[in-house]
Design a protein around this motif. Structure first.
Motif, PDB file in Angstrom:
ATOM      1  N   ALA A 142       0.721   0.489   9.542  1.00  0.00           N
ATOM      2  CA  ALA A 142       2.028   1.113   9.262  1.00  0.00           C
ATOM      3  C   ALA A 142       2.885   0.520   8.089  1.00  0.00           C
ATOM      4  CB  ALA A 142       2.712   0.422  10.822  1.00  0.00           C
ATOM      5  N   LEU A 143       2.597  -0.155   7.503  1.00  0.00           N
ATOM      6  CA  LEU A 143       3.705  -0.060   6.623  1.00  0.00           C
ATOM      7  C   LEU A 143       2.758   0.591   5.226  1.00  0.00           C
ATOM      8  CD1 LEU A 143       5.181  -2.407   4.713  1.00  0.00           C
ATOM      9  CD2 LEU A 143       3.052  -3.709   3.384  1.00  0.00           C
ATOM     10  N   GLU A 144       1.407   0.967   4.870  1.00  0.00           N
ATOM     11  CA  GLU A 144       0.803   1.644   4.369  1.00  0.00           C
ATOM     12  C   GLU A 144       1.709   3.383   4.495  1.00  0.00           C
ATOM     13  OE1 GLU A 144      -3.232  -0.532   2.992  1.00  0.00           O
ATOM     14  OE2 GLU A 144      -3.031   0.574   4.886  1.00  0.00           O
ATOM     15  N   ARG A 145       1.564   3.363   5.664  1.00  0.00           N
ATOM     16  CA  ARG A 145       2.077   4.747   6.490  1.00  0.00           C
ATOM     17  C   ARG A 145       3.528   4.654   5.535  1.00  0.00           C
ATOM     18  NH1 ARG A 145      -1.333   4.017  10.629  1.00  0.00           N
ATOM     19  NH2 ARG A 145       1.150   2.956  11.861  1.00  0.00           N
ATOM     20  N   ALA A 146       4.332   3.955   5.994  1.00  0.00           N
ATOM     21  CA  ALA A 146       5.753   3.666   5.624  1.00  0.00           C
ATOM     22  C   ALA A 146       5.587   4.263   3.831  1.00  0.00           C
ATOM     23  CB  ALA A 146       6.618   2.696   6.107  1.00  0.00           C
ATOM     24  N   LEU A 147       4.381   3.336   3.374  1.00  0.00           N
ATOM     25  CA  LEU A 147       5.132   3.407   1.380  1.00  0.00           C
ATOM     26  C   LEU A 147       3.802   4.202   0.960  1.00  0.00           C
ATOM     27  CD1 LEU A 147       5.090  -0.296   1.194  1.00  0.00           C
ATOM     28  CD2 LEU A 147       7.041   1.114   0.468  1.00  0.00           C
ATOM     29  N   ALA A 148       3.216   5.372   1.653  1.00  0.00           N
ATOM     30  CA  ALA A 148       2.113   6.416   1.861  1.00  0.00           C
ATOM     31  C   ALA A 148       1.710   5.854   0.402  1.00  0.00           C
ATOM     32  CB  ALA A 148       3.462   7.731   0.954  1.00  0.00           C
ATOM     33  N   THR A 159     -15.051  -5.872   5.952  1.00  0.00           N
ATOM     34  CA  THR A 159     -15.682  -6.863   6.972  1.00  0.00           C
ATOM     35  C   THR A 159     -15.454  -8.837   7.145  1.00  0.00           C
ATOM     36  OG1 THR A 159     -17.841  -7.207   6.958  1.00  0.00           O
ATOM     37  CG2 THR A 159     -16.936  -5.431   8.165  1.00  0.00           C
ATOM     38  N   ARG A 160     -15.576  -8.903   5.667  1.00  0.00           N
ATOM     39  CA  ARG A 160     -15.400 -10.084   5.464  1.00  0.00           C
ATOM     40  C   ARG A 160     -14.466 -10.825   4.668  1.00  0.00           C
ATOM     41  NH1 ARG A 160     -19.569 -13.635   7.015  1.00  0.00           N
ATOM     42  NH2 ARG A 160     -21.823 -12.295   7.450  1.00  0.00           N
ATOM     43  N   ALA A 161     -13.080  -9.575   3.960  1.00  0.00           N
ATOM     44  CA  ALA A 161     -12.529  -9.746   2.975  1.00  0.00           C
ATOM     45  C   ALA A 161     -12.031  -8.952   3.054  1.00  0.00           C
ATOM     46  CB  ALA A 161     -12.909 -10.409   2.163  1.00  0.00           C
ATOM     47  N   LEU A 162     -10.607  -9.416   2.188  1.00  0.00           N
ATOM     48  CA  LEU A 162      -9.527  -8.302   2.022  1.00  0.00           C
ATOM     49  C   LEU A 162      -8.668  -8.731   0.264  1.00  0.00           C
ATOM     50  CD1 LEU A 162      -6.093  -7.340   3.652  1.00  0.00           C
ATOM     51  CD2 LEU A 162      -6.175  -8.626   1.948  1.00  0.00           C
ATOM     52  N   SER A 163      -8.466  -7.430  -0.617  1.00  0.00           N
ATOM     53  CA  SER A 163      -8.264  -7.520  -1.733  1.00  0.00           C
ATOM     54  C   SER A 163      -7.332  -6.789  -1.862  1.00  0.00           C
ATOM     55  CB  SER A 163      -9.497  -7.327  -2.623  1.00  0.00           C
ATOM     56  OG  SER A 163     -10.142  -6.334  -2.787  1.00  0.00           O
ATOM     57  N   LEU A 167      -2.276  -0.554   0.084  1.00  0.00           N
ATOM     58  CA  LEU A 167      -1.988  -1.923  -0.313  1.00  0.00           C
ATOM     59  C   LEU A 167      -3.100  -3.177  -0.841  1.00  0.00           C
ATOM     60  CD1 LEU A 167       0.919  -2.106   1.590  1.00  0.00           C
ATOM     61  CD2 LEU A 167       0.996  -1.265  -1.159  1.00  0.00           C
ATOM     62  N   VAL A 168      -4.431  -2.762   0.358  1.00  0.00           N
ATOM     63  CA  VAL A 168      -5.359  -3.313   0.545  1.00  0.00           C
ATOM     64  C   VAL A 168      -6.791  -2.370   0.339  1.00  0.00           C
ATOM     65  CG1 VAL A 168      -4.306  -5.259   1.094  1.00  0.00           C
ATOM     66  CG2 VAL A 168      -5.753  -3.563   3.009  1.00  0.00           C
ATOM     67  N   ALA A 181       0.724 -12.702   4.302  1.00  0.00           N
ATOM     68  CA  ALA A 181      -0.108 -13.112   4.509  1.00  0.00           C
ATOM     69  C   ALA A 181      -1.189 -12.800   4.411  1.00  0.00           C
ATOM     70  CB  ALA A 181       0.257 -13.370   6.065  1.00  0.00           C
ATOM     71  N   ALA A 182      -1.781 -11.557   4.675  1.00  0.00           N
ATOM     72  CA  ALA A 182      -3.229 -11.287   4.472  1.00  0.00           C
ATOM     73  C   ALA A 182      -3.715 -11.817   2.634  1.00  0.00           C
ATOM     74  CB  ALA A 182      -3.280  -9.937   4.810  1.00  0.00           C
ATOM     75  N   ALA A 183      -2.464 -11.180   2.080  1.00  0.00           N
ATOM     76  CA  ALA A 183      -2.618 -11.275   0.650  1.00  0.00           C
ATOM     77  C   ALA A 183      -3.311 -12.395   0.444  1.00  0.00           C
ATOM     78  CB  ALA A 183      -1.471 -10.536  -0.287  1.00  0.00           C
TER      79      ALA A 183
END
Length: 295
Positions: free
Chosen positions: A38-44, A52-56, A47-48, A11-13
């Protein structure tokens, strides 16, 4: 990996921010942030890139995204496979349609559709702009015209005959056009930036130059201007049938040309594992169009 964490990432992507993803999923922004972490920790892996305003997406995020989408589709299909056949749709169904089609055709059918599917939530985005359905997380887009994007899956629902029309007041002041060339001498109500209308003349397509003192970026505004006697508009048959029946608008046939044929399409992102909510809505809309005489 937790599928709820994966849902936040996807959803964030699509939305370009965690806040928008949280709104779409109906969870607090802080919960969305914790799930992504938590997902980034699980995948080590990171991801993004977050500001403060956006995400890539990082390179790892770009590589993981199609797999994440596939996992969510597989989960949806798995749930659908064990649901009773009469259980109906559930979850959030995000739709987009043009403002007039959304108001006149889609909105009236939604109450019955939601009563038949009580576990469903519907988010209808009515806009005359063409939205990127993948980037905006749209389940079904209703589009009218000739489809040009071959990367999407489309189901043709009905014909969409268009008509030239004007108010009786306008036609009392200006003789109605009878042939295509006559349009050059009339006030034509066009979408902003449009300079030609396409017509079928025998076996060929003719582009007729049109102009007028009033243009707008909204079909609904052009419709209102037409009702007000401002000029000749090109509108869909379903959009003017009540006005024609009441005498507020008059259809204008041309002896030597007809408007190019358009269709009403349901467009969705993928043919794989189409969710029940998508399939049931498209079927319901097709039935509704037939009941309204749109075919």
């Amino acid at each position: 990996m937790d599928l709820a964490d994966i849902a936040v990432f996807v959803a964030a992507a699509r939305a370009g921010s965690l806040a928008a993803a949280a709104r779409r999923l109906g969870i607090p922004p802080m919960a969305a942030s914790r799930r992504l972490a938590a997902l980034e920790r699980a995948l080590a892996a990171r991801l993004v890139h977050r500001t403060t305003r956006a995400l890539s997406l990082t390179a790892e995020g770009e590589a993981f995204l199609p797999h994440a989408q596939a996992m969510l589709e597989e989960e949806s299909a798995a749930r659908a496979a064990i649901r009773p056949s009469d259980a109906g749709a559930s979850g959030v169904l995000r739709l987009t349609a043009s403002a007039p089609f959304g108001r006149k055709i889609v909105a009236p059918m939604i109450p019955d559709f939601m009563r038949a599917n009580p576990d469903l939530r519907v988010d209808l985005l009515a806009t005359d702009s063409i939205m990127d359905i993948v980037a905006n997380g749209i389940d079904v887009a209703i589009r009218i015209g000739v489809l040009r994007d071959n990367s999407l899956i489309a189901r043709r629902l009905a014909d969409n005959p268009r008509k030239l029309c004007a108010a009786p007041d306008y036609l009392a002041r200006h003789a109605a056009p009878t042939v295509l060339a006559d349009l050059a001498d009339h006030q034509c109500l066009t979408v902003t930036g449009v300079t030609h209308w396409a017509f079928r003349v025998g076996e060929r397509v003719a582009q007729q130059r049109v102009s007028g003192a009033f243009t707008a970026n909204s079909v609904e505004i052009l419709h209102e201007a037409c009702l007000g006697g401002r000029g000749i508009a090109m509108l869909s048959g379903w959009n003017i049938q009540e006005d024609v029946a009441a005498g507020r608008l008059v259809e204008i046939p041309l002896a030597d040309a007809t408007l190019e044929a358009w269709s009403i399409w349901a467009v969705y992102p993928t043919a794989r594992l189409v969710p029940a909510k998508t399939r049931l809505f498209i079927d319901a809309l097709a039935r509704h169009l037939r009941s309204q005489g749109v075919a």
